[in-house]
Design an enzyme around this catalytic site. Structure first.
Site, PDB file in Angstrom:
ATOM      1  N   SER A  55       0.842  -1.185   0.000  1.00 20.60           N
ATOM      2  CA  SER A  55       0.000   0.000   0.000  1.00 20.60           C
ATOM      3  C   SER A  55       0.890   1.253   0.000  1.00 20.60           C
ATOM      4  O   SER A  55       1.787   1.361  -0.826  1.00 20.60           O
ATOM      5  CB  SER A  55      -0.945  -0.042   1.210  1.00 20.60           C
ATOM      6  N   ASP A 108      -8.525  -5.586  -5.912  1.00 22.89           N
ATOM      7  CA  ASP A 108      -8.141  -4.441  -5.088  1.00 22.89           C
ATOM      8  C   ASP A 108      -8.445  -3.133  -5.813  1.00 22.89           C
ATOM      9  O   ASP A 108      -7.895  -2.879  -6.890  1.00 22.89           O
ATOM     10  CB  ASP A 108      -6.652  -4.525  -4.768  1.00 22.89           C
ATOM     11  N   HIS A 133      -6.313  -6.491  -1.435  1.00 21.81           N
ATOM     12  CA  HIS A 133      -5.224  -5.572  -1.108  1.00 21.81           C
ATOM     13  C   HIS A 133      -4.007  -6.324  -0.552  1.00 21.81           C
ATOM     14  O   HIS A 133      -4.092  -6.995   0.460  1.00 21.81           O
ATOM     15  CB  HIS A 133      -5.731  -4.558  -0.082  1.00 21.81           C
TER      16      HIS A 133
END
Length: 497
Positions: free
Chosen positions: A182, A435, A460
């Site tokens: 991320s 995602d 994710h």
């Protein structure tokens, strides 16, 4: 200036990364309701891991000469498998939160350490967790927050790696690979780009390095969220789209507000004065969070959830178009409970909480208001949400109201190259097909050493999680390929010593 938070600005059409946790990385707008949306959950991995905690005296300002202060940067080290002089180091570039949480949830590094004979290092990002440049005053005002930038964080990581190699016996010639997911994945890629002399390669998992102005369409994120629900059950996304109007219709009376509050089991009843704006935002964030953590097994990354949670949610939302508003919203309430009360232990639903409390929301708000400007929008046609345009001016005004600053929308492109990154090397960009952040990620090979790995059944940064019996074949292949690239880089690194 002491920071104060208001509710005078309507929701700007923007979602900034928190989970990017991240997560963490998800925040809808910069409104005051979300500024208090701190979860109280603290779910960590059940896997048994062991590490030592250290603190390094890090410069507060790497790029100026007036501020000479230092702070204690926390980092975690696990060297159980590191037995060889010059053995590799996997270095996790910390996200916007407590580093122990990311350490516990990055099972890929722990699963891989033995095979590679690697030392694991998890470095905490400045201004998060315990790594506070000005202690309890770090968030006092914008003057104290001035050193919260990705550039300063990258410099922290580079300086720390050099110090580790200098002071750890046997590590002087150890090849270092950056790993992150991320926002942490963005940092790992940028660390390789900015400091190729420090790290030999990087794995940037679910890293939306292109989610910046004029790089990708602002609506891609919410399109992917909608696609996740559409593929998980008949009429699922269509009924979520219908629910916004149903909420408006029922909430138009006091009796309707009372019914909604009771139906959803809200801790704080809805009222006419506050309306349903925050309630709708809470639901919208719920659907987004579900898309990010649509994992194939039971997990508790944000909340305790069943395997393939969107499929479970959609079982409550298979209505035909003729469904009544009340029946539809009963289904919506049952769907929301899948996310908030899968364990059955939640007495009421709190619309100010959607995720774990391990993420540093206030720090991320500041970063979003300075250099991490990530445009997002919805149109209600290609997605299941109410139309919200991207309004930079409204976003900037809210940032100015909160922090007394204005964002620099083009700075990330200037600093990190934007779409033009072909001159760099040895970076893996992995993205999950489920995602929503993949819309701002690198999903195609740019060169032989800037490679994209797409995991069709992945949410994710699924590839960074522990191996699990329910993992789809696509993520097993992705992890194996990532390890092969690591081995290749390590061999290359040893040749250059």
């Amino acid at each position: 200036m002491t920071l104060e938070y208001s509710n005078t600005v309507a929701r700007p059409a923007v979602t900034a990364i928190v989970f990017l946790c991240s997560c963490c990385l998800h925040v809808i707008a910069l409104k005051s309701k979300l500024l208090t949306r701190h979860g109280v959950l603290d779910f960590s991995s059940t896997n048994s891991i062991s590490y030592d905690t250290f603190y390094f005296d890090q410069k507060i300002d790497h790029f100026g000469f007036f501020e000479n202060g230092t702070f204690k940067q926390r980092y975690l080290v696990a060297d159980q498998h590191w037995h060889k002089v010059g053995g590799p180091i996997l270095f996790y570039t910390g996200n916007e939160g407590d580093i122990t949480w990311f350490c516990n949830n990055t099972g890929f590094m722990w699963d891989t350490a033995g095979e590679l004979g690697a030392m694991l290092v998890f470095a905490e990002h400045r201004y998060y967790g315990e790594s506070l440049p000005f202690g309890k005053d770090s968030y006092m005002d914008s003057k104290h927050l001035n050193y919260l930038t990705s550039e300063q964080a990258l410099a922290d990581f580079a300086v720390l790696i050099r110090e580790l190699k200098r002071t750890r016996p046997g590590a002087q010639h150890s090849p270092v690979i950056a790993v992150g997911g991320s926002y942490g994945g963005m940092l790992s890629a940028w660390l390789r780009m900015k400091y190729p002399n420090i790290v030999i390669g990087a794995l940037a998992a679910s890293a939306p390095i292109w989610q910046f102005p004029e790089m990708v369409p602002c609506g891609d994120f919410y399109k992917i969220v909608t696609q996740d629900f559409a593929r998980s059950g008949k009429n699922c996304e269509a009924n979520i789209k219908r629910s916004w109007k149903a909420i408006d219709n029922i909430s138009s009376s006091d009796d309707g507000l009372q019914w909604l509050s009771k139906e959803f089991g809200l801790c704080s009843p809805l009222n006419k004065k506050d309306g349903t704006f925050a309630f709708k935002s809470w639901l919208q964030e719920t659907w987004v969070n579900l898309a990010m953590v649509d994992y194939p097994y039971e997990a508790n990354f944000l909340q305790p959830l069943p395997r393939w949670p969107i499929q479970v949610v959609c079982k409550h939302l298979g209505f035909e178009p003729t469904v009544s508003n009340y029946k539809l919203l009963h289904g919506i309430s049952e769907a929301a409970r899948v996310y908030y009360n899968y364990t059955g232990n939640t007495p009421c639903l709190n619309t100010s909480q959607t995720a774990t409390g391990n993420l540093g929301y206030m720090g991320w708000y500041y970063q979003a208001c300075t250099e991490m400007v990530m445009p997002m929008c919805t149109d209600g046609v290609q997605d299941m949400f109410e139309p919200q345009e991207w309004n930079f001016q409204a976003f900037s005004d809210e940032c100015n109201l909160l922090f007394g600053i204005r964002p620099r929308p083009d700075w990330a492109q200037t600093s990190y190259g934007g779409l033009d990154i072909a001159s760099h090397s040895n970076i893996i960009f992995s993205n999950g097909g489920l995602d929503p952040w993949s819309g701002g990620g690198v999903t195609r090979n740019i060169s032989d050493s800037l490679v994209a790995i797409v995991i069709p059944d992945g949410a994710h940064h699924l590839d960074l999680r522990y191996n699990n019996a329910y993992d789809p074949h696509s993520v097993l292949v992705a992890r194996a390929l990532e390890v092969e690239y690591f081995k290749k880089w390590i061999r290359q690194g040893k040749k250059t010593v």
